[in-house]
Design a protein around this motif. Structure first.
Motif, mmCIF file in Angstrom:
data_model
loop_
_atom_site.group_PDB
_atom_site.id
_atom_site.type_symbol
_atom_site.label_atom_id
_atom_site.label_comp_id
_atom_site.label_asym_id
_atom_site.label_seq_id
_atom_site.Cartn_x
_atom_site.Cartn_y
_atom_site.Cartn_z
ATOM 1 N N VAL A 365 0.843 -1.194 0.000
ATOM 2 C CA VAL A 365 0.000 0.000 0.000
ATOM 3 C C VAL A 365 0.879 1.244 0.000
ATOM 4 O O VAL A 365 2.075 1.198 0.308
ATOM 5 C CB VAL A 365 -0.953 0.029 1.217
ATOM 6 C CG1 VAL A 365 -1.896 -1.165 1.191
ATOM 7 C CG2 VAL A 365 -0.170 0.083 2.524
ATOM 8 N N LEU A 366 0.270 2.369 -0.343
ATOM 9 C CA LEU A 366 0.971 3.654 -0.329
ATOM 10 C C LEU A 366 1.090 4.136 1.112
ATOM 11 O O LEU A 366 0.085 4.314 1.805
ATOM 12 C CB LEU A 366 0.209 4.671 -1.175
ATOM 13 C CG LEU A 366 0.883 6.032 -1.364
ATOM 14 C CD1 LEU A 366 2.129 5.889 -2.233
ATOM 15 C CD2 LEU A 366 -0.086 7.034 -1.996
ATOM 16 N N THR A 367 2.307 4.341 1.578
ATOM 17 C CA THR A 367 2.533 4.762 2.959
ATOM 18 C C THR A 367 3.128 6.155 3.064
ATOM 19 O O THR A 367 3.201 6.714 4.154
ATOM 20 C CB THR A 367 3.478 3.774 3.672
ATOM 21 O OG1 THR A 367 4.728 3.718 2.959
ATOM 22 C CG2 THR A 367 2.856 2.380 3.725
ATOM 23 N N ASN A 368 3.571 6.718 1.938
ATOM 24 C CA ASN A 368 4.178 8.044 1.947
ATOM 25 C C ASN A 368 3.694 8.794 0.712
ATOM 26 O O ASN A 368 3.853 8.318 -0.411
ATOM 27 C CB ASN A 368 5.708 7.930 1.947
ATOM 28 C CG ASN A 368 6.393 9.266 2.204
ATOM 29 O OD1 ASN A 368 5.929 10.313 1.758
ATOM 30 N ND2 ASN A 368 7.510 9.227 2.912
ATOM 31 N N THR A 369 3.117 9.963 0.920
ATOM 32 C CA THR A 369 2.562 10.717 -0.206
ATOM 33 C C THR A 369 3.618 11.025 -1.253
ATOM 34 O O THR A 369 3.333 11.032 -2.457
ATOM 35 C CB THR A 369 1.933 12.027 0.295
ATOM 36 O OG1 THR A 369 0.964 11.733 1.302
ATOM 37 C CG2 THR A 369 1.251 12.774 -0.836
ATOM 38 N N SER A 370 4.848 11.262 -0.836
ATOM 39 C CA SER A 370 5.901 11.606 -1.793
ATOM 40 C C SER A 370 6.237 10.450 -2.720
ATOM 41 O O SER A 370 6.878 10.652 -3.758
ATOM 42 C CB SER A 370 7.162 12.063 -1.056
ATOM 43 O OG SER A 370 7.683 11.020 -0.260
ATOM 44 N N ASP A 371 5.815 9.223 -2.361
ATOM 45 C CA ASP A 371 6.066 8.082 -3.242
ATOM 46 C C ASP A 371 5.140 8.075 -4.455
ATOM 47 O O ASP A 371 5.390 7.350 -5.415
ATOM 48 C CB ASP A 371 5.909 6.769 -2.477
ATOM 49 C CG ASP A 371 7.060 6.522 -1.515
ATOM 50 O OD1 ASP A 371 8.157 7.050 -1.766
ATOM 51 O OD2 ASP A 371 6.859 5.816 -0.514
ATOM 52 N N LEU A 372 4.064 8.854 -4.396
ATOM 53 C CA LEU A 372 3.238 9.074 -5.581
ATOM 54 C C LEU A 372 3.842 10.274 -6.297
ATOM 55 O O LEU A 372 3.501 11.421 -6.042
ATOM 56 C CB LEU A 372 1.785 9.323 -5.193
ATOM 57 C CG LEU A 372 0.784 9.577 -6.325
ATOM 58 C CD1 LEU A 372 0.842 8.484 -7.380
ATOM 59 C CD2 LEU A 372 -0.624 9.712 -5.771
ATOM 60 N N VAL A 373 4.792 10.007 -7.178
ATOM 61 C CA VAL A 373 5.653 11.058 -7.720
ATOM 62 C C VAL A 373 4.864 12.063 -8.539
ATOM 63 O O VAL A 373 5.014 13.276 -8.378
ATOM 64 C CB VAL A 373 6.777 10.430 -8.570
ATOM 65 C CG1 VAL A 373 7.637 11.515 -9.215
ATOM 66 C CG2 VAL A 373 7.635 9.519 -7.705
ATOM 67 N N SER A 374 3.989 11.585 -9.425
ATOM 68 C CA SER A 374 3.258 12.523 -10.277
ATOM 69 C C SER A 374 2.069 11.843 -10.925
ATOM 70 O O SER A 374 2.066 10.632 -11.154
ATOM 71 C CB SER A 374 4.169 13.104 -11.366
ATOM 72 O OG SER A 374 4.597 12.090 -12.257
ATOM 73 N N ILE A 375 1.061 12.653 -11.209
ATOM 74 C CA ILE A 375 -0.072 12.278 -12.050
ATOM 75 C C ILE A 375 -0.118 13.336 -13.145
ATOM 76 O O ILE A 375 -0.255 14.528 -12.847
ATOM 77 C CB ILE A 375 -1.395 12.271 -11.263
ATOM 78 C CG1 ILE A 375 -1.290 11.367 -10.031
ATOM 79 C CG2 ILE A 375 -2.553 11.857 -12.156
ATOM 80 C CD1 ILE A 375 -2.086 11.858 -8.862
#
Length: 652
Positions: A365-375
């Motif tokens: 699962v996503l645990t750190n917002t910064s790991d969603l680099v870009s949309i």
């Protein structure tokens, strides 16, 4: 034909299906369903067509022997999304439709991670005595796959068995649960390709940058005639080339311009919207450029007639050599991308597609917002304020990226739209790339537009309207769906591409490759008088520019080269000529004022009457592809130490 197709074909050709009464009369009870694109990725996106009916938050089920009746949610091993399954497990679970959408259960596995000796198997019915569909060992480790109840199964249920031995546990699996109409099985087959797959079944298509690949596909219909007739003639073919572009038809071709790894997929859809249940997962590797380096001291200039020695080494960096060449690593991309070039409905609908991922650890699962680099989206529109754009993660959690502010505000473009077209005949404009990132500083689209009143929203990074932190806890594997809706009529636009990128460190295994250098040589040149594969000796006789090219070929058959350019000075250049000492010393002579003294002197060299030739050997390939009539090739030859500096007699 792959080993997966051999398995499916053997089962379906040997089965004795039982039919419902309506199916025996060759009629089909249809159910409404919503068809979406799912873009599965293992290092890169893989396109398949699925029938999905759930749009809200999804329930998760762990395998513990309890039967399930549902058409949405996630099906996990006993450890759930965060843990491993246990040793010595023996579970049987049957999943049936809850009749909210389709009648037949479908499971989309992002991947299965099982320890040696552990087995997950699937049966086409209410219990494990039903016909076997497949087991986890029938699929390549880490690859996504689809299991669904077939049209021969009147119940529409799937039975799953799992057995683990007493030692060694793993992350297990994650599967997206859906319900679809009663579909006859379709299997996609990559019949052939050019270049060929090597080795067959499990190999790669290895090519050079800019090379075209030809794909020849076909469908296999093992249940044809059970309920209805279907074939290639009643089906459509859609290819996903793994770089965000698609092709239509059984036979297609595609040029891969960028280095890296790509996964090609084929989706076959019959006349009732049923699609193939297997994935061809054909990997294409595009060779990366090697690195050429100057390791020694390359002379910048020599005199005509001088001898120069050059040498090179591959797969090493040795200062004893002038040129060194090292192969480079490339990888399969970690971002998913979808290219459509579709017109956005003008106040009357929405654009919605999905990009999915399967190469994360099951349950991650996503645990750190910064790991969603870009949309990111590449789009144009003649009225930014018309739109609302949102993104939904695999468990149904959704955030608004760009909020529709209501029918207020001034005109702001996205990209460069054709503002004079109309909804009936929209004309694509020029799309700009707009991204939403966790660390953006421009504010939201609306905030930037209100503060700066631009005619066109500049491309760049922006903040989402709702916080990306709402995605914390979302499963990484599965489909991420973008929704773009035009809520205000009279303006329109196009979306050309959208993508989502995660931090590469999240991926447990990123597939990489390094094509090795297999051949190398110096390219022939008229001034070379000694030559081996790695060394040359040359003596250019004319002034100008001497060029010497070292070329390598990698195991993909791709050629790369580097050229060394050396200025060759003419023989009359001061650096190349020294005046000789006088042959005799003259005696002193005394004369009277006004007396004439005759002195005779002559040059002891012949440079004054010598022809000086300048030449250049660019070793540059010219063709219509790189130099069409509008872009002619020009080669510069530098002339020096000539007197007079201008041509006064063209015949001389």
């Amino acid at each position: 034909m792959s080993r997966h197709l051999h398995f499916f074909k053997k089962y379906y050709e040997g089965s004795s299906p039982f039919l419902r009464g309506a199916e025996k009369n060759n009629t089909i009870t249809r159910v409404d369903f919503f068809k979406k694109h799912l873009f599965l990725a293992r290092g890169v996106g893989l396109m398949v067509m699925l029938f999905i009916a759930n749009f809200g938050f999804s329930q998760s089920y762990n395998m513990n022997g309890t039967n399930i009746t549902d058409c949405s949610g996630f099906f996990y091993d006993s450890g759930g999304g965060a843990g491993n399954y246990s040793a010595s497990e023996s579970f049987t679970t049957t999943i049936c439709s809850d009749a909210t959408s389709g009648t037949h259960v479908q499971l989309v596995f992002s991947a299965v991670d099982l320890a040696d000796g552990d087995m997950l198997c699937f049966f086409d019915g209410m219990d494990a005595s039903a016909p076997a569909l497949s087991c986890s060992t029938d699929f390549a480790p880490g690859d996504p796959f689809i299991i669904q109840a077939t049209a021969a199964n009147a119940t529409g249920c799937l039975t799953i068995t799992f057995n683990s031995d007493g030692s060694g546990e793993a992350a297990g699996w994650q599967a997206d649960m859906n319900c679809i109409p009663s579909c006859q099985t379709i299997l996609a087959d990559l019949v052939s390709s050019d270049p060929i797959v090597s080795p067959p079944d499990t190999g790669y298509i290895d090519i050079c940058q800019g090379e075209r690949v030809f794909f020849n596909g076909a469908g296999i219909y093992p249940q044809n005639g059970i309920v209805y007739q279907h074939s290639d003639l009643t089906s459509t073919f859609e290819w996903d080339f793994g770089d965000g572009t698609i092709g239509l038809g059984p036979n297609v071709s595609h040029i891969y311009n960028e280095l890296g790894g790509y996964i090609a997929q084929l989706t076959i859809t019959d006349q009732f919207g049923c699609t193939n249940t297997n994935l061809i997962t054909q990997r294409v590797r595009v060779s990366p450029n090697p690195t050429f380096a100057i390791l020694g001291n390359l002379p910048t200039q020599i005199c005509a007639g001088d001898t120069i020695g050059l040498n090179a080494v591959v797969n090493a960096t040795d200062s004893a050599f002038l040129v060194g060449v090292m192969p480079n690593e490339a990888s399969f991309p970690t971002a998913g991308v979808r290219s459509d070039s579709l017109a956005l409905p003008d106040g009357s609908g929405a654009y919605e597609t999905s990009i999915g991922f399967s190469n994360f650890t099951p349950g991650q699962v996503l645990t750190n917002t910064s790991d969603l680099v870009s949309i990111c989206v590449v789009m144009e529109h003649s009225w930014m304020r018309d739109l609302e754009i949102s993104l939904q993660c695999p468990d149904g959690t959704s955030i608004i990226l760009h909020d529709h502010p209501g029918n207020v505000g001034g005109e702001v473009y996205l990209g460069e739209p054709n503002d004079s077209d109309n909804a009936l005949n929209p004309i694509p404009g020029v799309g700009y790339e707009y991204c939403w990132t966790p660390d953006a500083t421009n504010g939201t689209w609306i905030e930037y537009a209100n503060a700066n009143t631009p005619q066109t929203l500049p491309p760049g990074n922006y903040n989402s309207f709702e916080p990306m932190s709402n995605f914390l806890g979302c499963p990484l594997n599965g489909e991420w769906t973008i929704h773009v809706e035009d809520l205000w009529e009279h303006d329109n636009g196009f979306i050309f591409e959208w993508s989502i990128a995660f931090n590469p460190s999240l991926y447990p295994n990123i597939e990489t490759f390094t094509p090795q250098i297999v051949n190398y040589h110096w390219v022939s040149n008229p001034s070379i008088f000694y030559q081996t594969n790695d060394s040359i000796a040359a003596a250019p006789q004319n002034a100008g520019t001497a060029s010497y090219t070292f070329e390598i070929e990698d195991e993909f058959g791709c050629a790369y080269d580097t050229s060394l350019f050396i200025t060759v000075l003419p023989p009359n250049h001061p650096d190349c000529f020294s005046c000789p000492e006088p042959e005799q010393n003259l005696q002193d002579t005394s004369i009277c004022d006004g007396e004439v003294l005759q002195i005779d002197a002559e040059s002891t060299t012949s440079l004054g009457n010598q022809d000086i030739t300048f030449e250049i050997f660019p070793n540059y390939a010219i063709g219509n592809a790189n130099h069409p009539p509008a872009n002619p090739y020009s080669s510069l030859l530098e002339i020096s130490t000539i007197n007079p500096a201008t041509i006064t007699n063209a015949q001389a």
